[in-house]
Design a protein around this motif. Structure first.
Motif, PDB file in Angstrom:
ATOM      1  N   ALA A   1      56.172  -9.671  -7.532  1.00  0.00           N
ATOM      2  CA  ALA A   1      56.324 -10.106  -6.196  1.00  0.00           C
ATOM      3  C   ALA A   1      57.430  -9.778  -5.547  1.00  0.00           C
ATOM      4  O   ALA A   1      57.356  -9.596  -4.265  1.00  0.00           O
ATOM      5  N   PRO A   2      58.723  -9.807  -6.025  1.00  0.00           N
ATOM      6  CA  PRO A   2      60.052  -9.231  -5.279  1.00  0.00           C
ATOM      7  C   PRO A   2      59.964  -7.876  -4.907  1.00  0.00           C
ATOM      8  O   PRO A   2      60.153  -7.736  -3.463  1.00  0.00           O
ATOM      9  N   GLN A   3      59.160  -7.082  -5.639  1.00  0.00           N
ATOM     10  CA  GLN A   3      59.350  -5.912  -5.063  1.00  0.00           C
ATOM     11  C   GLN A   3      58.101  -5.491  -4.057  1.00  0.00           C
ATOM     12  O   GLN A   3      58.149  -4.726  -3.425  1.00  0.00           O
ATOM     13  N   LYS A   4      57.010  -6.434  -4.293  1.00  0.00           N
ATOM     14  CA  LYS A   4      55.889  -6.250  -3.376  1.00  0.00           C
ATOM     15  C   LYS A   4      56.290  -6.599  -1.773  1.00  0.00           C
ATOM     16  O   LYS A   4      55.645  -5.978  -1.220  1.00  0.00           O
ATOM     17  N   ALA A   5      57.239  -7.580  -1.923  1.00  0.00           N
ATOM     18  CA  ALA A   5      57.685  -7.720  -0.434  1.00  0.00           C
ATOM     19  C   ALA A   5      58.324  -6.806   0.164  1.00  0.00           C
ATOM     20  O   ALA A   5      58.419  -6.538   1.293  1.00  0.00           O
TER      21      ALA A   5
END
Length: 415
Positions: free
Chosen positions: A174-178
């Motif tokens: 999720a951190p890099q998906k943002a």
């Protein structure tokens, strides 16, 4: 109808007590009641609302309505289960009891521990005072995910920072998906060249399963994002637009660096709840200790756990919970019948990596990073079908299926 906690008397006993009314707690209760509708199950959950958290990444990019991710808890508690609207203060497995915040004890034959984990916002100095304003946002909370969309739509130039704390965290992608969805928005709106994008990861690699790193790196390069590993966010000053990171050097030494930002997407450190960490059920790090395959406590055989709180070394995702539900439900029924436990969890987890609007790399894997694709397709290739699965199919299935005890695509190993 769902029975409320108002009729509870002191020292009430249930066949099964479920700690937590999140994805794991509601789904495993529904699955158990489908197998045996006569079970007396109490769900201990203090929250007023139930959330579909996997969609918050899409809320942050403007591709999902935040209002569709929340429903009243009363509406999702399974029929014939009893909702105990209270907080847990301690777990007392030696007495087959759970103590509530008001001192009351609830007793059980079997216990299922699944309260999720706790977002430790306070571990980043200054974060709580500035979150949701001053360009500081996070898709990890219902109240702040819409602010992410506001920030990326308004940013035309400057510096955007995305952070990832030490593992374990829920949905490690999720951190890099943002970052990917923000960059895709800026690319489509012809502003990306004017925005300096940096990703600060407390870990040493972009993604824990090596097969997915090359396709992700193509997008990192496409968006011209700078990767900073072994860099952990420890302090933030929203008004000054400054963030501080502790960087671990090759020799193990730590140095602190200061960075300015116009926008920063923060992922908080994530820890076990104190009532689990301080209980006899915890492993040395505070997670609920279970057998990796049966999800049963090795020290208290009538206790099981699933979801983000477990000690199992799998990705902490809703997809993992979906598979774990079946294991726990089957094994508890076997235990109640004095039969051997014959259902085993393979560590399955899924991380739909939203690399751009309309395309997803559907990473599915189990223990040891073993690839466990659900479809006969190259799992490392970004696909529009995976986007449709995440954005449309899975949210509908979650509310109408998983929370109702429907066990779709939940293969498990039976001996």
């Amino acid at each position: 109808m769902t029975k409320s906690s108002s009729n509870l008397v002191s020292n009430q006993k249930f066949d099964i007590v479920v700690v937590g009314g999140g994805s794991a707690g509601i789904s495993v209760t529904a699955s158990l009641l489908k197998r045996d509708s006569n079970l007396r199950i109490g769900i201990i959950e203090p929250g007023e609302f139930h959330y579909y958290q996997p969609a918050w990444t899409l809320v942050g990019s403007g591709d999902f309505d935040i209002k569709k991710t929340r429903r009243p808890m009363q509406d999702v508690i399974p029929s014939f289960a009893t909702w105990i609207k209270s907080r847990v203060s301690s777990l007392i497995p030696s007495q087959n009891a759970v103590e509530l915040s008001d001192g009351e004890k609830i007793y059980y034959d079997q216990l299922i521990v699944c309260p999720g984990l706790r977002l430790a916002w306070e571990k980043i100095e200054g974060l709580e005072a500035t979150l949701g304003k001053n360009g500081v946002t996070s898709n990890y909370a219902y109240d702040f995910a819409p602010y992410t969309k506001e920030l990326i739509s308004k940013l035309k130039n400057g510096k955007a920072i995305f952070t990832q704390p030490p593992m374990p965290i829920k949905c490690a992608g999720a951190p890099q998906k943002a970052m990917y969805l923000s960059c895709d928005y800026w690319l489509r709106h012809h502003t990306l060249k004017s925005i300096n994008v940096e990703f600060y990861n407390a870990g040493a690699v972009l993604f824990g399963v090596a097969e997915f790193v090359p396709p992700l790196m193509k997008y990192v390069e496409k968006y011209d994002a700078k990767l900073n590993f072994n860099s952990n966010l420890v302090k933030i000053d929203g008004q000054a637009k400054k963030a501080w990171f502790e960087v671990k050097e090759a020799d193990g030494s730590i140095r602190k660096i200061e960075r300015e930002f116009d926008m920063i997407h923060v992922v908080p450190p994530q820890v076990p709840h104190d009532f689990v960490a301080n209980s006899p059920l915890a492993d040395p790090k505070g997670w609920c200790l279970v057998d990796n395959k049966t999800l049963q406590s090795p020290n208290f055989p009538n206790v099981f756990s699933l979801g983000d709180i477990t000690s199992t070394p799998n990705a902490k995702t809703a997809a993992a919970t979906r598979k774990q539900v079946v294991i726990v439900a089957k094994n508890i029924i076997s235990l109640r019948k004095n039969q051997p436990l014959e259902s085993f969890y393979d560590g399955y987890g899924s991380c739909p990596l939203t690399v751009q609007q309309g395309k997803i790399v559907l990473a599915e894997f189990g223990y040891g990073g073993k690839l466990l694709p659900s479809f006969p397709l190259d799992p490392t290739k970004p696909r529009r079908s995976a986007w449709a699965l995440k954005a449309s199919i899975l949210p509908r299935f979650y509310w109408a299926g998983m929370l109702k005890g429907t066990e779709w695509m939940t293969r498990c190993t039976d001996s």
